[in-house]
Design a protein around this motif. Sequence first.
Motif, PDB file in Angstrom:
ATOM      1  N   MET A  81      25.146 -71.421   5.514  1.00  0.00           N
ATOM      2  CA  MET A  81      26.162 -71.506   4.494  1.00  0.00           C
ATOM      3  C   MET A  81      25.585 -71.057   3.142  1.00  0.00           C
ATOM      4  SD  MET A  81      29.168 -71.973   3.773  1.00  0.00           S
ATOM      5  CE  MET A  81      30.402 -73.102   4.212  1.00  0.00           C
ATOM      6  N   ARG A  82      24.364 -71.494   2.876  1.00  0.00           N
ATOM      7  CA  ARG A  82      23.748 -71.131   1.602  1.00  0.00           C
ATOM      8  C   ARG A  82      23.565 -69.618   1.490  1.00  0.00           C
ATOM      9  NH1 ARG A  82      18.048 -73.328  -0.897  1.00  0.00           N
ATOM     10  NH2 ARG A  82      18.289 -72.245  -2.859  1.00  0.00           N
ATOM     11  N   GLU A  83      23.123 -68.988   2.575  1.00  0.00           N
ATOM     12  CA  GLU A  83      22.925 -67.532   2.566  1.00  0.00           C
ATOM     13  C   GLU A  83      24.242 -66.791   2.356  1.00  0.00           C
ATOM     14  OE1 GLU A  83      21.214 -64.011   5.450  1.00  0.00           O
ATOM     15  OE2 GLU A  83      20.485 -66.052   5.735  1.00  0.00           O
ATOM     16  N   VAL A  84      25.289 -67.277   2.982  1.00  0.00           N
ATOM     17  CA  VAL A  84      26.607 -66.651   2.813  1.00  0.00           C
ATOM     18  C   VAL A  84      27.066 -66.761   1.360  1.00  0.00           C
ATOM     19  CG1 VAL A  84      29.058 -66.834   3.422  1.00  0.00           C
ATOM     20  CG2 VAL A  84      27.315 -66.953   5.214  1.00  0.00           C
ATOM     21  N   CYS A  85      26.930 -67.931   0.770  1.00  0.00           N
ATOM     22  CA  CYS A  85      27.331 -68.124  -0.631  1.00  0.00           C
ATOM     23  C   CYS A  85      26.512 -67.236  -1.557  1.00  0.00           C
ATOM     24  CB  CYS A  85      27.177 -69.587  -1.029  1.00  0.00           C
ATOM     25  SG  CYS A  85      28.379 -70.671  -0.232  1.00  0.00           S
ATOM     26  N   HIS A  86      25.214 -67.137  -1.310  1.00  0.00           N
ATOM     27  CA  HIS A  86      24.354 -66.283  -2.128  1.00  0.00           C
ATOM     28  C   HIS A  86      24.794 -64.823  -2.021  1.00  0.00           C
ATOM     29  CE1 HIS A  86      20.808 -64.592  -4.009  1.00  0.00           C
ATOM     30  NE2 HIS A  86      20.677 -63.804  -2.950  1.00  0.00           N
ATOM     31  N   THR A  87      25.035 -64.363  -0.800  1.00  0.00           N
ATOM     32  CA  THR A  87      25.442 -62.977  -0.575  1.00  0.00           C
ATOM     33  C   THR A  87      26.769 -62.664  -1.259  1.00  0.00           C
ATOM     34  OG1 THR A  87      24.266 -62.961   1.526  1.00  0.00           O
ATOM     35  CG2 THR A  87      25.930 -61.259   1.213  1.00  0.00           C
ATOM     36  N   VAL A  88      27.722 -63.558  -1.142  1.00  0.00           N
ATOM     37  CA  VAL A  88      29.027 -63.353  -1.778  1.00  0.00           C
ATOM     38  C   VAL A  88      28.887 -63.348  -3.300  1.00  0.00           C
ATOM     39  CG1 VAL A  88      31.304 -64.398  -2.144  1.00  0.00           C
ATOM     40  CG2 VAL A  88      30.357 -64.245   0.155  1.00  0.00           C
ATOM     41  N   SER A  89      28.082 -64.232  -3.847  1.00  0.00           N
ATOM     42  CA  SER A  89      27.880 -64.295  -5.302  1.00  0.00           C
ATOM     43  C   SER A  89      27.224 -63.026  -5.830  1.00  0.00           C
ATOM     44  CB  SER A  89      27.008 -65.498  -5.670  1.00  0.00           C
ATOM     45  OG  SER A  89      27.633 -66.690  -5.315  1.00  0.00           O
ATOM     46  N   VAL A  90      26.189 -62.557  -5.139  1.00  0.00           N
ATOM     47  CA  VAL A  90      25.501 -61.335  -5.568  1.00  0.00           C
ATOM     48  C   VAL A  90      26.459 -60.152  -5.510  1.00  0.00           C
ATOM     49  CG1 VAL A  90      23.695 -59.676  -4.927  1.00  0.00           C
ATOM     50  CG2 VAL A  90      23.183 -62.117  -5.006  1.00  0.00           C
ATOM     51  N   ARG A  91      27.220 -60.057  -4.438  1.00  0.00           N
ATOM     52  CA  ARG A  91      28.162 -58.936  -4.299  1.00  0.00           C
ATOM     53  C   ARG A  91      29.234 -58.987  -5.391  1.00  0.00           C
ATOM     54  NH1 ARG A  91      28.595 -53.868  -3.390  1.00  0.00           N
ATOM     55  NH2 ARG A  91      30.469 -53.245  -2.292  1.00  0.00           N
ATOM     56  N   ALA A  92      29.718 -60.155  -5.719  1.00  0.00           N
ATOM     57  CA  ALA A  92      30.717 -60.290  -6.781  1.00  0.00           C
ATOM     58  C   ALA A  92      30.137 -59.827  -8.121  1.00  0.00           C
ATOM     59  CB  ALA A  92      31.194 -61.735  -6.882  1.00  0.00           C
ATOM     60  N   ALA A  93      28.906 -60.208  -8.410  1.00  0.00           N
ATOM     61  CA  ALA A  93      28.257 -59.794  -9.657  1.00  0.00           C
ATOM     62  C   ALA A  93      28.052 -58.288  -9.676  1.00  0.00           C
ATOM     63  CB  ALA A  93      26.925 -60.524  -9.816  1.00  0.00           C
ATOM     64  N   GLN A  94      27.665 -57.707  -8.546  1.00  0.00           N
ATOM     65  CA  GLN A  94      27.461 -56.267  -8.477  1.00  0.00           C
ATOM     66  C   GLN A  94      28.767 -55.499  -8.676  1.00  0.00           C
ATOM     67  OE1 GLN A  94      25.585 -56.124  -4.627  1.00  0.00           O
ATOM     68  NE2 GLN A  94      23.520 -56.050  -5.534  1.00  0.00           N
ATOM     69  N   LEU A  95      29.846 -55.994  -8.092  1.00  0.00           N
ATOM     70  CA  LEU A  95      31.146 -55.339  -8.273  1.00  0.00           C
ATOM     71  C   LEU A  95      31.617 -55.430  -9.722  1.00  0.00           C
ATOM     72  CD1 LEU A  95      32.932 -56.435  -4.986  1.00  0.00           C
ATOM     73  CD2 LEU A  95      32.216 -54.114  -5.616  1.00  0.00           C
ATOM     74  N   CYS A  96      31.389 -56.569 -10.336  1.00  0.00           N
ATOM     75  CA  CYS A  96      31.730 -56.750 -11.746  1.00  0.00           C
ATOM     76  C   CYS A  96      30.944 -55.756 -12.605  1.00  0.00           C
ATOM     77  CB  CYS A  96      31.421 -58.192 -12.146  1.00  0.00           C
ATOM     78  SG  CYS A  96      31.813 -58.594 -13.841  1.00  0.00           S
TER      79      CYS A  96
END
Length: 98
Positions: A1-16
Amino acid sequence: MREVCHTVSVRAAQLCAAGLAAVVEKMRENRGLDRLSVTVGVDGTLYKLHPHFSRCVQRTLRDLAPNCTVKFMPSEDGSGKGAALVAAVACRTTGPGQ
């Protein structure tokens, strides 16, 4: 779960950062500048409270727009209007792109 949350957060920041990089690069090109310095007002709990989001946005932005220096000015009033107001006041008091 932690890895999924980290991956989603990083991707959101990159898209921003990707969207912002496109805008600041276009501003730089339109003004015919070798380098652009600009202040961007930001608002939102994710940017303010996530432990790595703002750093990831800034790092990705530097990678995607190396000829642009972007300073982030967080809004403290808790509304979407605050970010635009902070950016406008910052530009007025320090000059455009400072």
